[in-house]
Design an enzyme around this catalytic site. Structure first.
Site, PDB file in Angstrom:
ATOM      1  N   LYS A   1       0.832  -1.190   0.000  1.00 11.69           N
ATOM      2  CA  LYS A   1       0.000   0.000   0.000  1.00 11.69           C
ATOM      3  C   LYS A   1       0.874   1.250   0.000  1.00 11.69           C
ATOM      4  CE  LYS A   1      -3.883  -2.278   0.291  1.00 11.69           C
ATOM      5  NZ  LYS A   1      -4.921  -2.246  -0.765  1.00 11.69           N
TER       6      LYS A   1
ATOM      7  N   ASP B   1      -0.551  -0.018  -4.387  1.00  7.91           N
ATOM      8  CA  ASP B   1      -1.986   0.280  -4.413  1.00  7.91           C
ATOM      9  C   ASP B   1      -2.248   1.541  -3.605  1.00  7.91           C
ATOM     10  OD1 ASP B   1      -4.732   0.259  -4.398  1.00  7.91           O
ATOM     11  OD2 ASP B   1      -4.944  -1.731  -3.511  1.00  7.91           O
TER      12      ASP B   1
ATOM     13  N   GLU C   1      -1.907   0.727  -8.643  1.00  5.42           N
ATOM     14  CA  GLU C   1      -3.331   0.378  -8.605  1.00  5.42           C
ATOM     15  C   GLU C   1      -4.171   1.499  -8.002  1.00  5.42           C
ATOM     16  OE1 GLU C   1      -5.857  -3.133  -6.305  1.00  5.42           O
ATOM     17  OE2 GLU C   1      -3.872  -3.563  -7.133  1.00  5.42           O
TER      18      GLU C   1
ATOM     19  N   GLU D   1     -11.366  -2.454  -9.343  1.00  2.32           N
ATOM     20  CA  GLU D   1     -12.089  -3.026  -8.221  1.00  2.32           C
ATOM     21  C   GLU D   1     -13.281  -2.169  -7.803  1.00  2.32           C
ATOM     22  OE1 GLU D   1     -10.337  -2.146  -3.974  1.00  2.32           O
ATOM     23  OE2 GLU D   1      -8.670  -2.606  -5.309  1.00  2.32           O
TER      24      GLU D   1
ATOM     25  N   ASP E   1     -13.457  -7.229 -10.379  1.00  5.25           N
ATOM     26  CA  ASP E   1     -13.779  -8.025  -9.202  1.00  5.25           C
ATOM     27  C   ASP E   1     -15.095  -8.730  -9.499  1.00  5.25           C
ATOM     28  OD1 ASP E   1     -15.168  -8.645  -6.716  1.00  5.25           O
ATOM     29  OD2 ASP E   1     -13.656  -7.471  -5.659  1.00  5.25           O
TER      30      ASP E   1
ATOM     31  N   HIS F   1      -9.258  -8.464  -8.599  1.00  2.00           N
ATOM     32  CA  HIS F   1      -9.150  -8.015  -7.216  1.00  2.00           C
ATOM     33  C   HIS F   1      -9.829  -9.002  -6.269  1.00  2.00           C
ATOM     34  CE1 HIS F   1     -11.261  -5.780  -3.862  1.00  2.00           C
ATOM     35  NE2 HIS F   1     -10.016  -5.449  -3.611  1.00  2.00           N
TER      36      HIS F   1
END
Length: 373
Positions: A168, A197, A223, A249, A272, A299
């Protein structure tokens, strides 16, 4: 002709296996909604959907009050017609997260029933492109972790045989993200893939700034750098950096992916299966991406995505982030960094019904009498 004569709806709340935080939120609880369709020939199938903390009761209510009654008397083999009819039945609330999540539970249940009856696994029924897909771990990259913890957990993922790990980003200053990435890259070496992400946490100017700062670390992708509704901002970012931009996602319909791909606003799509409304629309997005020479790297929901990734040729990664272990007898098989699609008929999930009944939060049943009421 076979007819659906009953639908069962359950909600089970699952706690995250580890503390999960990102740039904008925390993963509070997985509200897991299961739908079982039962047919007059004795066949049945179970599908599911999820939230990460809010909306589960709304998904259940939409299923119970509006969607499940529409299934009674339908032929389960006509899944395309059913998906389209249910979408238009809820036209006033589509396209939106709650509607798509509810549709997904039904659609996956139909695919489960139909592939069980046919005696083939999902990954073969949906295309059979390849039996296994590379896998990366997301369980060690959370934003609250210290730099030392981030290094240790990424090294552990590498030692466990994963081919990559996702971290992250979105610390208050770009220099913090850079220090963390630099330390991890130095620790794992050049051959181990790193993904990052941002969870929609940046403005366009900040996304461009951070993407340029991240380029030396040879990332597999960046992401959700921006809010999902900002297609043109994603296009401008995608053209401004060498880091592949991944989105998906937080999109809820194939048409939204189409707009992104048409605008050259992403390099990787991350549909997703729950949030897009099920297996039926997921496959449409995957095939459009393939036609445009784009990868699909879905995802979450690895227990289902492992089969969908095996079904199509352009799925290049499965995200390892386990959550269903307490409700299933089955486990995703991973060998030398590859996740293998299950070969049993159905969607490949062996539910532990005793555990589900013990943990379930709510349960509803809809049958022919209810549909006529």
């Amino acid at each position: 002709m076979t007819r659906i004569d009953a639908v069962q709806i359950r909600q089970v709340n699952l706690q995250p296996k580890v503390k999960r935080t990102d740039a904008i939120q925390a993963f509070v609880v997985q509200e897991t909604v299961l739908v079982t369709v039962r047919c007059d020939d004795g066949s049945c199938g179970t599908g599911y959907t999820y939230t990460i903390g809010t909306g589960g009761s709304s998904v259940v209510a939409l299923l119970r009050d509006h969607l499940a009654p529409q299934l009674i008397g339908r032929d389960p083999a006509t899944f395309e017609a059913i998906w389209r009819d249910l979408l238009f039945h809820t036209h006033a609330t589509a396209v939106g997260a709650i509607t798509s999540l509810a549709l997904a539970a039904i659609d996956t249940a139909l695919w489960d029933r139909n592939t069980r009856v046919a005696g083939v696994p999902l990954w073969v029924a949906a295309g059979g492109a390849k039996p296994a897909t590379r896998t990366y771990s997301t369980e060690g990259g959370w934003l609250h972790l210290s730099g030392r913890e981030l290094i240790d957990q990424t090294l552990q993922a590498q030692a466990d045989g994963f081919r990559g790990a996702k971290l992250k980003v979105g610390r208050p200053h770009v220099s913090e993200d850079v220090r963390r990435l630099e330390a991890v890259r130095d620790a794992v070496g050049d051959d181990f893939e790193l993904m990052v992400d941002a969870n929609q946490g940046f403005t366009l100017s900040e996304a461009i700034r951070r993407a340029h700062a991240f380029e030396p670390f040879r990332l597999a992708w960046l992401e959700e750098p921006l809010p999902a509704e900002s297609i043109d901002a994603h296009r401008r970012l995608n053209l401004a950096t060498s880091v592949p931009v991944a989105i998906g996602e937080s999109l809820y319909h194939p048409g939204q992916f189409g707009e992104y791909m048409k605008a050259d606003a992403c390099s990787i799509v991350q549909a997703d299966v729950a949030r897009i409304g099920g297996i039926t629309p997921w496959l449409k997005v995957a095939h459009v991406a393939e036609a445009l020479n784009l990868d699909i790297c879905p995802h979450f929901l690895m227990e289902l995505h492992v089969s969908l990734c095996a079904a199509v040729p352009n799925a290049t990664w499965v995200e390892y982030i386990p959550q269903l272990d307490s409700l299933t007898h089955s486990r995703v098989r991973i060998d030398e960094g590859y996740a293998y699609a299950p070969n049993e008929p159905g969607i490949g999930i062996d539910w532990d019904w005793d555990a589900i009944r013990a943990a379930q939060h709510v349960e509803h049943a809809v049958n022919a009498a209810d549909a006529l009421a």
